[in-house]
Design a protein around this motif. Sequence first.
Motif, PDB file in Angstrom:
ATOM      1  N   THR A 154      20.842  -2.874 -52.239  1.00 39.65           N
ATOM      2  CA  THR A 154      19.489  -3.366 -51.993  1.00 39.65           C
ATOM      3  C   THR A 154      18.749  -2.434 -51.043  1.00 39.65           C
ATOM      4  O   THR A 154      19.352  -1.613 -50.347  1.00 39.65           O
ATOM      5  N   GLU A 155      17.436  -2.594 -50.995  1.00 41.69           N
ATOM      6  CA  GLU A 155      16.617  -1.762 -50.119  1.00 41.69           C
ATOM      7  C   GLU A 155      16.507  -2.334 -48.712  1.00 41.69           C
ATOM      8  O   GLU A 155      16.092  -1.630 -47.795  1.00 41.69           O
ATOM      9  N   TYR A 156      16.859  -3.622 -48.557  1.00 43.92           N
ATOM     10  CA  TYR A 156      16.720  -4.276 -47.256  1.00 43.92           C
ATOM     11  C   TYR A 156      17.989  -5.045 -46.919  1.00 43.92           C
ATOM     12  O   TYR A 156      18.851  -5.268 -47.780  1.00 43.92           O
ATOM     13  N   LEU A 157      18.100  -5.477 -45.686  1.00 42.12           N
ATOM     14  CA  LEU A 157      19.347  -6.060 -45.207  1.00 42.12           C
ATOM     15  C   LEU A 157      19.708  -7.358 -45.908  1.00 42.12           C
ATOM     16  O   LEU A 157      20.882  -7.622 -46.168  1.00 42.12           O
ATOM     17  N   VAL A 158      18.708  -8.181 -46.188  1.00 39.51           N
ATOM     18  CA  VAL A 158      18.949  -9.480 -46.828  1.00 39.51           C
ATOM     19  C   VAL A 158      17.948  -9.655 -47.962  1.00 39.51           C
ATOM     20  O   VAL A 158      16.734  -9.488 -47.751  1.00 39.51           O
ATOM     21  N   GLY A 159      18.438 -10.010 -49.121  1.00 45.90           N
ATOM     22  CA  GLY A 159      17.549 -10.290 -50.235  1.00 45.90           C
ATOM     23  C   GLY A 159      16.848  -9.061 -50.758  1.00 45.90           C
ATOM     24  O   GLY A 159      17.328  -7.930 -50.626  1.00 45.90           O
ATOM     25  N   ASP A 160      15.667  -9.273 -51.330  1.00 45.16           N
ATOM     26  CA  ASP A 160      14.944  -8.201 -52.006  1.00 45.16           C
ATOM     27  C   ASP A 160      13.620  -7.863 -51.354  1.00 45.16           C
ATOM     28  O   ASP A 160      12.730  -7.301 -51.984  1.00 45.16           O
ATOM     29  N   LYS A 161      13.457  -8.215 -50.068  1.00 45.39           N
ATOM     30  CA  LYS A 161      12.206  -7.905 -49.382  1.00 45.39           C
ATOM     31  C   LYS A 161      12.464  -7.569 -47.925  1.00 45.39           C
ATOM     32  O   LYS A 161      13.521  -7.909 -47.357  1.00 45.39           O
ATOM     33  N   CYS A 162      11.494  -6.914 -47.325  1.00 43.57           N
ATOM     34  CA  CYS A 162      11.554  -6.621 -45.891  1.00 43.57           C
ATOM     35  C   CYS A 162      11.372  -7.909 -45.104  1.00 43.57           C
ATOM     36  O   CYS A 162      10.470  -8.695 -45.386  1.00 43.57           O
ATOM     37  N   THR A 163      12.228  -8.121 -44.124  1.00 45.97           N
ATOM     38  CA  THR A 163      12.153  -9.321 -43.289  1.00 45.97           C
ATOM     39  C   THR A 163      12.145  -8.932 -41.814  1.00 45.97           C
ATOM     40  O   THR A 163      12.278  -7.761 -41.450  1.00 45.97           O
ATOM     41  N   TYR A 164      12.032  -9.958 -41.000  1.00 45.78           N
ATOM     42  CA  TYR A 164      12.062  -9.716 -39.549  1.00 45.78           C
ATOM     43  C   TYR A 164      13.369  -9.077 -39.106  1.00 45.78           C
ATOM     44  O   TYR A 164      13.407  -8.343 -38.112  1.00 45.78           O
ATOM     45  N   ALA A 165      14.447  -9.333 -39.847  1.00 43.58           N
ATOM     46  CA  ALA A 165      15.750  -8.755 -39.492  1.00 43.58           C
ATOM     47  C   ALA A 165      15.739  -7.240 -39.648  1.00 43.58           C
ATOM     48  O   ALA A 165      16.374  -6.521 -38.864  1.00 43.58           O
ATOM     49  N   ASP A 166      15.042  -6.734 -40.654  1.00 41.61           N
ATOM     50  CA  ASP A 166      14.903  -5.283 -40.815  1.00 41.61           C
ATOM     51  C   ASP A 166      14.008  -4.709 -39.717  1.00 41.61           C
ATOM     52  O   ASP A 166      14.354  -3.716 -39.063  1.00 41.61           O
ATOM     53  N   LEU A 191      24.342   9.500 -43.254  1.00 40.24           N
ATOM     54  CA  LEU A 191      24.012   8.116 -43.600  1.00 40.24           C
ATOM     55  C   LEU A 191      22.687   8.070 -44.368  1.00 40.24           C
ATOM     56  O   LEU A 191      21.687   7.524 -43.890  1.00 40.24           O
ATOM     57  N   PRO A 192      22.651   8.618 -45.580  1.00 37.11           N
ATOM     58  CA  PRO A 192      21.373   8.707 -46.295  1.00 37.11           C
ATOM     59  C   PRO A 192      20.792   7.360 -46.701  1.00 37.11           C
ATOM     60  O   PRO A 192      19.563   7.230 -46.806  1.00 37.11           O
ATOM     61  N   THR A 193      21.643   6.368 -46.923  1.00 34.85           N
ATOM     62  CA  THR A 193      21.118   5.054 -47.288  1.00 34.85           C
ATOM     63  C   THR A 193      20.416   4.413 -46.098  1.00 34.85           C
ATOM     64  O   THR A 193      19.351   3.799 -46.243  1.00 34.85           O
ATOM     65  N   TYR A 194      21.016   4.557 -44.928  1.00 34.06           N
ATOM     66  CA  TYR A 194      20.349   4.105 -43.698  1.00 34.06           C
ATOM     67  C   TYR A 194      19.028   4.832 -43.512  1.00 34.06           C
ATOM     68  O   TYR A 194      17.998   4.216 -43.208  1.00 34.06           O
ATOM     69  N   LYS A 195      19.041   6.156 -43.694  1.00 32.18           N
ATOM     70  CA  LYS A 195      17.829   6.963 -43.479  1.00 32.18           C
ATOM     71  C   LYS A 195      16.712   6.516 -44.421  1.00 32.18           C
ATOM     72  O   LYS A 195      15.539   6.379 -44.006  1.00 32.18           O
ATOM     73  N   ALA A 196      17.030   6.266 -45.681  1.00 31.94           N
ATOM     74  CA  ALA A 196      16.015   5.836 -46.643  1.00 31.94           C
ATOM     75  C   ALA A 196      15.440   4.471 -46.255  1.00 31.94           C
ATOM     76  O   ALA A 196      14.237   4.225 -46.376  1.00 31.94           O
ATOM     77  N   TRP A 197      16.321   3.578 -45.790  1.00 34.45           N
ATOM     78  CA  TRP A 197      15.883   2.250 -45.309  1.00 34.45           C
ATOM     79  C   TRP A 197      14.937   2.399 -44.129  1.00 34.45           C
ATOM     80  O   TRP A 197      13.875   1.772 -44.084  1.00 34.45           O
ATOM     81  N   HIS A 198      15.322   3.220 -43.166  1.00 31.47           N
ATOM     82  CA  HIS A 198      14.479   3.434 -41.990  1.00 31.47           C
ATOM     83  C   HIS A 198      13.119   4.002 -42.383  1.00 31.47           C
ATOM     84  O   HIS A 198      12.076   3.572 -41.868  1.00 31.47           O
ATOM     85  N   ASP A 199      13.111   4.951 -43.301  1.00 22.35           N
ATOM     86  CA  ASP A 199      11.851   5.556 -43.738  1.00 22.35           C
ATOM     87  C   ASP A 199      10.955   4.525 -44.421  1.00 22.35           C
ATOM     88  O   ASP A 199       9.724   4.560 -44.260  1.00 22.35           O
ATOM     89  N   LEU A 201      10.816   1.350 -43.740  1.00 23.91           N
ATOM     90  CA  LEU A 201      10.257   0.519 -42.679  1.00 23.91           C
ATOM     91  C   LEU A 201       9.160   1.250 -41.920  1.00 23.91           C
ATOM     92  O   LEU A 201       8.113   0.685 -41.604  1.00 23.91           O
ATOM     93  N   MET A 202       9.382   2.517 -41.655  1.00 18.63           N
ATOM     94  CA  MET A 202       8.394   3.297 -40.917  1.00 18.63           C
ATOM     95  C   MET A 202       7.094   3.467 -41.691  1.00 18.63           C
ATOM     96  O   MET A 202       6.033   3.675 -41.089  1.00 18.63           O
ATOM     97  N   ALA A 203       7.147   3.381 -42.995  1.00 21.05           N
ATOM     98  CA  ALA A 203       5.957   3.572 -43.820  1.00 21.05           C
ATOM     99  C   ALA A 203       5.067   2.339 -43.891  1.00 21.05           C
ATOM    100  O   ALA A 203       3.934   2.417 -44.386  1.00 21.05           O
ATOM    101  N   ARG A 204       5.535   1.212 -43.381  1.00 22.70           N
ATOM    102  CA  ARG A 204       4.742  -0.012 -43.454  1.00 22.70           C
ATOM    103  C   ARG A 204       3.506   0.102 -42.547  1.00 22.70           C
ATOM    104  O   ARG A 204       3.605   0.608 -41.409  1.00 22.70           O
ATOM    105  N   PRO A 205       2.350  -0.363 -43.009  1.00 19.76           N
ATOM    106  CA  PRO A 205       1.115  -0.236 -42.218  1.00 19.76           C
ATOM    107  C   PRO A 205       1.212  -0.843 -40.824  1.00 19.76           C
ATOM    108  O   PRO A 205       0.713  -0.259 -39.847  1.00 19.76           O
ATOM    109  N   ALA A 206       1.852  -2.012 -40.706  1.00 22.86           N
ATOM    110  CA  ALA A 206       1.969  -2.647 -39.388  1.00 22.86           C
ATOM    111  C   ALA A 206       2.801  -1.789 -38.439  1.00 22.86           C
ATOM    112  O   ALA A 206       2.488  -1.667 -37.246  1.00 22.86           O
ATOM    113  N   VAL A 207       3.866  -1.195 -38.949  1.00 23.12           N
ATOM    114  CA  VAL A 207       4.712  -0.335 -38.131  1.00 23.12           C
ATOM    115  C   VAL A 207       3.940   0.915 -37.716  1.00 23.12           C
ATOM    116  O   VAL A 207       3.982   1.335 -36.546  1.00 23.12           O
TER     117      VAL A 207
END
Length: 220
Positions: A154-166, A191-199, A201-207
């Motif tokens: 998955t792209e996020y820690l839980v389920g199929d969407k970005c959550t507060y946990a991410d 850790l490329p999967t971690y890196k892709a996840w972090h990227d 999150l960083m791309a989100r407008p609020a972030v």
Amino acid sequence: MSKPIILYSHKGGPNPWKVAIILEELGLPYETKFVEFQDMKEGPLIDVNPNGRVPAIEDPNTGVAMFESGAIVEYLVETYDKSNNLTYTSSPEKYLLKSWLHFQMSGQGPYFGQKAWFELYHPEKNLKSAIDRYANEIRRVLGVVDAHLKKQGTEYLVGDKCTYADLAWVPWDMALQFLLGEGAKKVEEELPTYKAWHDRLMARPAVQKIVEERTKANSQ
């Protein structure tokens, strides 16, 4: 809601910015009050947080005043995320979110913070064993995230969407280069999967907005 939530913050510390990201994601009005280290044991902050640390919040809409970043995040989501954009109400997802949030608070935050402390602020210098321990723990914790995402597919820690946990991981992860120097690039390569996840999150407008605000605050 009409009145802005008061967020007690510090320009340098990652944890208040974690709360700011959630406030932005939820579109909540808020007012940031920066508190210098020497003033944290005084009012008005000490009246909200007996521990004299940031973040803390005062919500004039509910009369709630809180401290500890994870508790504040949970409060904001439970109180204001009526559409469940950053959370799940189904089981086991809603409980897994809590697990990852608490892992961020017990694992990522302390280990990243101790690496900074022993390398930069501890009065006894060049404690290589302590510095190496926390550098290794940073790698281990991020490895846990990487392995989990790979296993789940998955792209996020839980389920199929970005959550507060991410999102809770973002401010400390932003300090990876600062904490590990050249070692940060190696971690990201390993850790490329971690890196892709972090990227993601960083791309989100609020972030991105909070990154800009933090940069602006630290330049003043």
